[in-house]
Motif scaffolding. Structure first.
Motif, PDB file in Angstrom:
ATOM      1  N   THR A  31      -2.019   1.915  -7.272  1.00 26.40           N
ATOM      2  CA  THR A  31      -1.877   3.355  -7.087  1.00 26.40           C
ATOM      3  C   THR A  31      -0.423   3.722  -6.852  1.00 26.40           C
ATOM      4  OG1 THR A  31      -2.629   5.265  -5.823  1.00 26.40           O
ATOM      5  CG2 THR A  31      -2.229   3.264  -4.591  1.00 26.40           C
ATOM      6  N   THR A  32      -0.075   4.958  -7.171  1.00 26.96           N
ATOM      7  CA  THR A  32       1.219   5.531  -6.795  1.00 26.96           C
ATOM      8  C   THR A  32       0.935   6.889  -6.166  1.00 26.96           C
ATOM      9  OG1 THR A  32       2.404   4.422  -8.576  1.00 26.96           O
ATOM     10  CG2 THR A  32       3.429   6.393  -7.651  1.00 26.96           C
ATOM     11  N   GLU A  33       1.299   7.032  -4.891  1.00 29.41           N
ATOM     12  CA  GLU A  33       0.988   8.282  -4.195  1.00 29.41           C
ATOM     13  C   GLU A  33       2.111   8.601  -3.215  1.00 29.41           C
ATOM     14  OE1 GLU A  33      -2.967   8.314  -2.372  1.00 29.41           O
ATOM     15  OE2 GLU A  33      -3.503   6.662  -3.716  1.00 29.41           O
ATOM     16  N   PRO A  34       2.181   9.854  -2.799  1.00 29.16           N
ATOM     17  CA  PRO A  34       3.137  10.198  -1.747  1.00 29.16           C
ATOM     18  C   PRO A  34       2.836   9.382  -0.491  1.00 29.16           C
ATOM     19  CG  PRO A  34       2.229  12.175  -2.739  1.00 29.16           C
ATOM     20  CD  PRO A  34       1.480  11.036  -3.319  1.00 29.16           C
ATOM     21  N   ALA A  35       3.881   9.027   0.215  1.00 31.27           N
ATOM     22  CA  ALA A  35       3.716   8.137   1.367  1.00 31.27           C
ATOM     23  C   ALA A  35       2.749   8.703   2.396  1.00 31.27           C
ATOM     24  CB  ALA A  35       5.075   7.880   2.013  1.00 31.27           C
ATOM     25  N   ALA A  36       2.694  10.024   2.503  1.00 33.13           N
ATOM     26  CA  ALA A  36       1.852  10.639   3.513  1.00 33.13           C
ATOM     27  C   ALA A  36       0.373  10.344   3.296  1.00 33.13           C
ATOM     28  CB  ALA A  36       2.091  12.156   3.525  1.00 33.13           C
ATOM     29  N   HIS A  37       0.017   9.922   2.080  1.00 30.39           N
ATOM     30  CA  HIS A  37      -1.397   9.636   1.808  1.00 30.39           C
ATOM     31  C   HIS A  37      -1.856   8.308   2.401  1.00 30.39           C
ATOM     32  CE1 HIS A  37      -1.713  12.411  -1.965  1.00 30.39           C
ATOM     33  NE2 HIS A  37      -1.190  13.009  -0.913  1.00 30.39           N
ATOM     34  N   PHE A  38      -0.913   7.524   2.891  1.00 30.07           N
ATOM     35  CA  PHE A  38      -1.291   6.175   3.310  1.00 30.07           C
ATOM     36  C   PHE A  38      -1.322   6.043   4.829  1.00 30.07           C
ATOM     37  CE2 PHE A  38       0.650   5.631  -0.844  1.00 30.07           C
ATOM     38  CZ  PHE A  38      -0.191   4.725  -1.470  1.00 30.07           C
ATOM     39  N   THR A  39      -2.229   5.219   5.276  1.00 35.55           N
ATOM     40  CA  THR A  39      -2.147   4.712   6.638  1.00 35.55           C
ATOM     41  C   THR A  39      -1.831   3.230   6.502  1.00 35.55           C
ATOM     42  OG1 THR A  39      -4.453   4.080   6.689  1.00 35.55           O
ATOM     43  CG2 THR A  39      -3.913   6.295   7.500  1.00 35.55           C
ATOM     44  N   ARG A  40      -1.390   2.653   7.606  1.00 36.38           N
ATOM     45  CA  ARG A  40      -1.108   1.229   7.632  1.00 36.38           C
ATOM     46  C   ARG A  40      -2.305   0.415   7.129  1.00 36.38           C
ATOM     47  NH1 ARG A  40       2.409  -2.001  11.370  1.00 36.38           N
ATOM     48  NH2 ARG A  40       3.527  -0.087  11.705  1.00 36.38           N
ATOM     49  N   ALA A  74      20.084   9.870  -6.293  1.00 36.27           N
ATOM     50  CA  ALA A  74      19.707   8.575  -6.837  1.00 36.27           C
ATOM     51  C   ALA A  74      18.230   8.294  -6.517  1.00 36.27           C
ATOM     52  CB  ALA A  74      20.574   7.482  -6.225  1.00 36.27           C
ATOM     53  N   ALA A  75      17.614   7.519  -7.385  1.00 36.47           N
ATOM     54  CA  ALA A  75      16.273   7.022  -7.082  1.00 36.47           C
ATOM     55  C   ALA A  75      16.431   5.638  -6.482  1.00 36.47           C
ATOM     56  CB  ALA A  75      15.430   6.949  -8.346  1.00 36.47           C
ATOM     57  N   ILE A  76      15.785   5.415  -5.355  1.00 38.50           N
ATOM     58  CA  ILE A  76      15.890   4.101  -4.724  1.00 38.50           C
ATOM     59  C   ILE A  76      14.553   3.410  -4.789  1.00 38.50           C
ATOM     60  CG2 ILE A  76      16.291   2.908  -2.551  1.00 38.50           C
ATOM     61  CD1 ILE A  76      18.194   5.667  -2.273  1.00 38.50           C
ATOM     62  N   LEU A  77      14.539   2.293  -5.501  1.00 35.55           N
ATOM     63  CA  LEU A  77      13.336   1.479  -5.572  1.00 35.55           C
ATOM     64  C   LEU A  77      13.468   0.409  -4.507  1.00 35.55           C
ATOM     65  CD1 LEU A  77      12.895   1.305  -9.382  1.00 35.55           C
ATOM     66  CD2 LEU A  77      10.992   1.586  -7.794  1.00 35.55           C
ATOM     67  N   GLN A 112      14.487  10.190  -4.505  1.00 32.25           N
ATOM     68  CA  GLN A 112      13.403   9.695  -3.655  1.00 32.25           C
ATOM     69  C   GLN A 112      13.591   8.225  -3.335  1.00 32.25           C
ATOM     70  OE1 GLN A 112       9.435  10.235  -4.941  1.00 32.25           O
ATOM     71  NE2 GLN A 112       9.468  12.441  -4.494  1.00 32.25           N
ATOM     72  N   VAL A 113      13.013   7.839  -2.202  1.00 37.70           N
ATOM     73  CA  VAL A 113      12.870   6.413  -1.937  1.00 37.70           C
ATOM     74  C   VAL A 113      11.460   6.040  -2.366  1.00 37.70           C
ATOM     75  CG1 VAL A 113      12.783   4.595  -0.219  1.00 37.70           C
ATOM     76  CG2 VAL A 113      14.484   6.413  -0.022  1.00 37.70           C
ATOM     77  N   HIS A 114      11.387   5.171  -3.356  1.00 35.47           N
ATOM     78  CA  HIS A 114      10.107   4.781  -3.924  1.00 35.47           C
ATOM     79  C   HIS A 114       9.864   3.326  -3.538  1.00 35.47           C
ATOM     80  CE1 HIS A 114       7.167   5.517  -7.383  1.00 35.47           C
ATOM     81  NE2 HIS A 114       6.874   4.343  -6.909  1.00 35.47           N
ATOM     82  N   VAL A 133       8.757   0.811   5.903  1.00 30.61           N
ATOM     83  CA  VAL A 133       8.180   1.431   4.703  1.00 30.61           C
ATOM     84  C   VAL A 133       7.755   2.856   5.025  1.00 30.61           C
ATOM     85  CG1 VAL A 133       6.177   1.415   3.181  1.00 30.61           C
ATOM     86  CG2 VAL A 133       7.443  -0.699   3.614  1.00 30.61           C
ATOM     87  N   PHE A 134       7.042   3.008   6.134  1.00 30.68           N
ATOM     88  CA  PHE A 134       6.558   4.343   6.474  1.00 30.68           C
ATOM     89  C   PHE A 134       7.700   5.274   6.852  1.00 30.68           C
ATOM     90  CE2 PHE A 134       2.406   2.306   6.735  1.00 30.68           C
ATOM     91  CZ  PHE A 134       1.700   3.199   5.962  1.00 30.68           C
ATOM     92  N   ARG A 135       8.740   4.690   7.373  1.00 33.63           N
ATOM     93  CA  ARG A 135       9.855   5.512   7.761  1.00 33.63           C
ATOM     94  C   ARG A 135      10.652   6.021   6.562  1.00 33.63           C
ATOM     95  NH1 ARG A 135      14.676   3.937  11.710  1.00 33.63           N
ATOM     96  NH2 ARG A 135      15.863   5.757  11.083  1.00 33.63           N
ATOM     97  N   LEU A 136      10.820   5.144   5.567  1.00 33.57           N
ATOM     98  CA  LEU A 136      11.717   5.484   4.461  1.00 33.57           C
ATOM     99  C   LEU A 136      11.028   6.133   3.283  1.00 33.57           C
ATOM    100  CD1 LEU A 136      13.873   2.247   4.233  1.00 33.57           C
ATOM    101  CD2 LEU A 136      14.646   4.494   4.989  1.00 33.57           C
ATOM    102  N   ALA A 137       9.790   5.720   3.018  1.00 38.69           N
ATOM    103  CA  ALA A 137       9.200   6.008   1.712  1.00 38.69           C
ATOM    104  C   ALA A 137       8.899   7.488   1.515  1.00 38.69           C
ATOM    105  CB  ALA A 137       7.924   5.195   1.544  1.00 38.69           C
ATOM    106  N   ASP A 138       9.222   7.963   0.322  1.00 41.96           N
ATOM    107  CA  ASP A 138       8.706   9.250  -0.119  1.00 41.96           C
ATOM    108  C   ASP A 138       7.443   8.995  -0.920  1.00 41.96           C
ATOM    109  OD1 ASP A 138      10.899  10.996   0.789  1.00 41.96           O
ATOM    110  OD2 ASP A 138      12.078   9.780  -0.589  1.00 41.96           O
ATOM    111  N   THR A 139       7.519   7.949  -1.738  1.00 41.36           N
ATOM    112  CA  THR A 139       6.404   7.596  -2.600  1.00 41.36           C
ATOM    113  C   THR A 139       6.168   6.099  -2.474  1.00 41.36           C
ATOM    114  OG1 THR A 139       7.186   9.262  -4.139  1.00 41.36           O
ATOM    115  CG2 THR A 139       5.532   7.734  -4.970  1.00 41.36           C
TER     116      THR A 139
END
Lengths: 498, 334
Positions: free
Chosen positions: A221-230, A192-195, A32-34, A204-210
């Motif tokens: 918080t730590t959440e899947p990227a889809a939970h966030f808006t800008r 690999a895990a990418i921090l 994941q890209v975190h 950020v929105f393009r790459l992030a899984d979490t």
């Protein structure tokens, strides 16, 4: 969910007077890209430095695939398959690609370097990452982005399971970013895990899984990227609502600065523009399209080979920055650390660099007036620093940038040229700088703002010019501009060709 | 570490804090020599130390400016020598005293101009340029004097630059004091001084802030050259004759004094007050070792060892005090 690759468990770190991390716990999954987000001082870098073995936590543990690990120095982190990629490149320009990639791990035979094996191994890594580079090319012939690829290749040579990237795109152009993102995709696919630390929302929105948000050393918080808006992300980082910059078309004042057919080498091939009092003229374009050269010519750092410069309708020539400054032109360069600041000096000294001769009495510096001036600007720009003492090296990027801005604003220039005014500074400071730019333009200053961040150009400018290959490929009014139209102008050549 | 600039208004002695290693060194040597030789601890000897250190002090002041501005000058010994030689020859040939002195100062300033101009105009590192100028100046001195001392018999000159006393101190010590005050004000209180720090700290940023970086450096070289010329004049007066050898390696002692004082070799960080400490350490060392009848070659060995040791101690001190401070830069990239 499968077992986490890394677990941070109750990590705390105290520096004298600063609680850098306060009981931070979250997990990072493999493949994941975190993304770590947070303002400056939120604790992102401290946490990453703990992961890299640079700092030791006061309490808490880090587990790698369930096993507690101890990272007492950077070498032990490397031994645990943790690779760090910093913003500043550490590759060596005097060596070629292959030697850079294999640096410190040169295969040898009988005590001598086995060059054939070295280049073969390097080539294997280059091929695997699909970098498309020749391992025998000297680094000095590569672009910045390509050097960064080499840096990454070196970091992933040992197949690390965890790769930390700290603002890797801050010096890359749009196209170069794409190459990096593709590479990140391949690393991810390898498990690999990418921090990833970044301040740029779009990437950020393009790459992030979490996404993990930190604020003031605490885990928010730590959440899947889809939970966030800008908006939600900014709110979480700042802890309050950030108001969008007011957008309204304002009447343009008289033309202050005018350039006619400026030419300088291959970088600037005939640029004509007008800059009016009270407007922010945004300059967009792919990296290396001549924006910086334009700024340098306007500020007298470079002499144009042809073309002319007009100030208030009178032709002028700036043979040095000094002359430009004397005519009321100011320039905030693109790299505050190497060009904008004398890092080892304090806030006061840096702010007064451009005004040394204005604050003197009988040949001596009038420190009382200077201190007053610095105190005023420190307050007006909300600079968080103890003015009298701190060396600016210790300030955050946002505060450093404000010091550079204050240096020029204190001179009350008529024309302010900004080159990447918010590169590498956090969201809160960015909003403040944008607000400030709007305010000083409203106060009648003519502002030319070069930026490779499209959202910034779009939200702050009144008018936008797009540069391509040393020329202006188009001009847009703010209200008719959007990302697509700007990019179309920036890439126009490619489209014509295709 | 903190910049000196950010301490503008602090008391004079504040900049000493980061140089405690050297301060300790000075105190340790002082105690050691007081115990080791009966001739060390008395007022006349202290006056001697001042007198013996005057030439070095003037050169070290010059070197402080040079190093702060991010440059180096390896021609000080040779330029000091040629300035002294030309002054002495001018006096011998009957020129008026003020004119002879002016020739000495002017020679130094011209050499500085040459150093600065070539280095800045053509982008040649000052290390190389000053090495070349040193070689040329030394050769000229040796040729025109046929490598023999040029005696100075002019009583006024000897008195004015060496022997006269005021309140018990020899006049060259007074010159050092006067120069220190003037140069301190120039460095810490004028736009030019600030520009020297800025240019040494980050030449590009200074240039982009409208500071004429190259010009500032050339002026620093000229100023340093004139000071070195003056050092040559003092040296000729003290020995009663001028020749190359006694101050041939002046720049090395000057660099040692500056670096001992904690001024950063990469420019932009340091102070004149600290240089004074470095001068004191070297002065006490030279004096004490001679009083103890240490062989002059062994003196050099000891001096070299102590210079390296003091700098190591200083570095250790800095690292130790840094690790006690909050590491605020941890977030600077984030």
């Amino acid at each position: 969910m499968s077992q986490a690759l890394i677990s941070f468990e109750h990590i705390s770190k105290q520096f004298p007077g600063v609680r850098a991390l306060d009981d931070v716990s979250f997990e990072v999954q493999a493949g994941q890209v975190h993304v770590l987000m947070g303002e400056n001082g939120a604790g992102k870098s401290t946490l990453m430095k703990i992961l890299a073995g640079v700092y030791q936590p006061d309490s808490g543990i880090i587990r790698l695939a369930g096993q507690p690990i101890s990272l007492h120095d950077p070498l032990s982190a490397a031994a645990q398959d943790i690779a760090m990629i910093y913003q500043e490149l550490t590759v060596l320009d005097n060596l070629d690609v292959g030697r850079n990639i294999m640096l410190g791990q040169e295969p040898s035979r009988g005590g001598l370097v086995n060059w054939k094996a070295l280049y073969m191994q390097a080539q294997a890594i280059v091929d695997e990452l699909e970098l498309g580079l020749d391992v025998r090319t000297p680094l000095s012939r590569l672009s910045l982005a390509e050097r960064q690829m080499v840096e990454i290749a070196r970091a992933v040579r040992r197949q690390p399971r965890i790769i930390v990237m700290d603002e890797p795109t801050s010096s890359l152009g749009k196209h170069e970013e794409e190459v990096l993102f593709a590479l990140i995709g391949r690393l991810k696919a390898r498990g690999a895990a990418i921090l990833y630390i970044s301040h740029r929302m779009d990437e950020v929105f393009r790459l992030a899984d979490t996404i993990t948000v930190l604020r003031d050393g605490a885990h928010i918080t730590t959440e899947p990227a889809a939970h966030f808006t800008r908006e939600r992300l900014i709110e979480l980082m700042v802890g309050r609502k950030v108001e969008a910059v007011e957008r309204q078309a304002r009447p343009r004042g008289a033309v202050v600065l005018e350039a006619r057919e400026l030419v300088s080498g291959r970088l600037l091939r005939g640029v004509t523009l007008q800059l009016a009092a009270g407007e922010v003229l945004g300059v967009a374009g792919l990296a290396g399209s001549g924006q910086t050269e334009l700024a340098r010519v306007l500020f007298g750092v470079r002499q144009p080979q042809s073309g002319s410069l007009w100030l208030d309708g009178r032709q002028v020539r700036f043979r040095s920055p000094q002359e430009a400054i004397a005519h009321g032109v100011a320039y905030v360069p693109e790299d505050r650390k190497s060009l904008g600041l004398v890092l080892m000096m304090g806030v006061q000294a840096n702010m007064s660099l451009a005004a040394l001769t204005r604050y003197q009495r009988h040949g001596l510096i009038d420190f009382a007036r200077l201190r007053q001036l610095v105190a005023d600007w420190t307050q007006r720009l909300n600079i968080k620093a103890s003015v009298q003492q701190e060396s600016v090296e210790l300030l955050s990027g946002g505060n450093q940038q404000k010091v550079v801005l204050a240096k020029w604003l204190a001179l009350q220039p008529r024309v302010l040229i900004l080159n990447e005014p918010t590169r590498g500074i956090d969201v809160g400071a960015k909003a403040e700088v944008h607000q400030l730019i709007r305010e000083i333009a409203a106060g009648g200053m003519a502002v030319l703002m070069i930026s490779s961040e499209l959202p910034e150009v779009l939200s702050v400018s009144d008018r936008i010019i797009v540069m391509r290959q040393g020329r202006i490929s188009g001009e847009l009014l703010a209200h008719e501009a959007d990302e697509t139209r700007v990019l179309a102008l920036a890439f126009a050549d490619l489209q014509e060709a295709g | 570490m903190m910049s000196v600039l950010s301490r503008w208004r602090r008391p004079l002695l504040m900049p000493l804090a980061p140089t405690s290693g050297v301060l300790l060194g000075v105190l340790a040597l002082f105690v050691f020599f007081s115990l080791a030789t009966p001739f060390f601890f008395n007022v006349n000897n202290f006056i001697n130390i001042g007198q013996q250190s005057a030439v070095l002090a003037v050169a070290a002041f010059a070197m402080t400016f040079i190093i702060l501005s991010g440059e180096i000058d390896l021609s000080m010994g040779a330029v000091g020598a040629i300035a002294g030689v030309l002054t002495a020859m001018a006096l011998r040939d009957g020129l008026h005293l003020p004119l002879a002195v002016l020739i000495g100062l002017g020679t130094g300033a011209m050499a500085g101009l040459l150093n600065g101009f070539i280095s800045m105009r053509f982008g040649v590192p000052s290390f190389i340029v000053t090495l070349g100028v040193a070689s040329i100046a030394r050769a000229i001195s040796r040729t025109i004097t046929q490598n023999r001392p040029v005696s100075v018999l002019d009583e006024t000159y000897l008195s004015l630059f060496s022997d006269a006393r005021l309140l018990g101190l020899t006049i060259n010590v007074w010159y050092v004091g006067l120069l220190f005050v003037l140069l301190y004000v120039l460095l810490m209180r004028t736009p030019f001084g600030m520009a020297v720090f800025a240019v040494g700290g980050n030449r590009q940023a200074a240039h982009l802030s409208g500071i004429p970086a190259a010009r500032v450096k050339v002026i620093v070289f000229v100023l340093a050259g004139a000071l070195v010329g003056f050092a040559g004049i003092l040296q000729a007066a003290r020995l009663g004759s001028a020749r190359v050898d006694p101050i041939n390696n002046l720049e090395l002692d000057a660099i040692a004094a500056v670096v001992l004082g904690g001024t950063s070799f990469s420019g932009g960080r340091g102070s004149l007050v600290r240089t004074l400490l470095g001068i004191l350490l070297i002065g006490i060392l030279n004096n004490g070792l001679s009083l103890m009848n240490v062989d002059s070659y062994w003196q050099l060995v000891i001096k070299g060892g102590i210079v390296i040791g003091a700098v190591l101690l200083d570095r250790w001190w800095v690292t130790a005090s840094r690790s006690r401070q909050p590491v605020q830069d941890k977030e600077k990239r984030a």
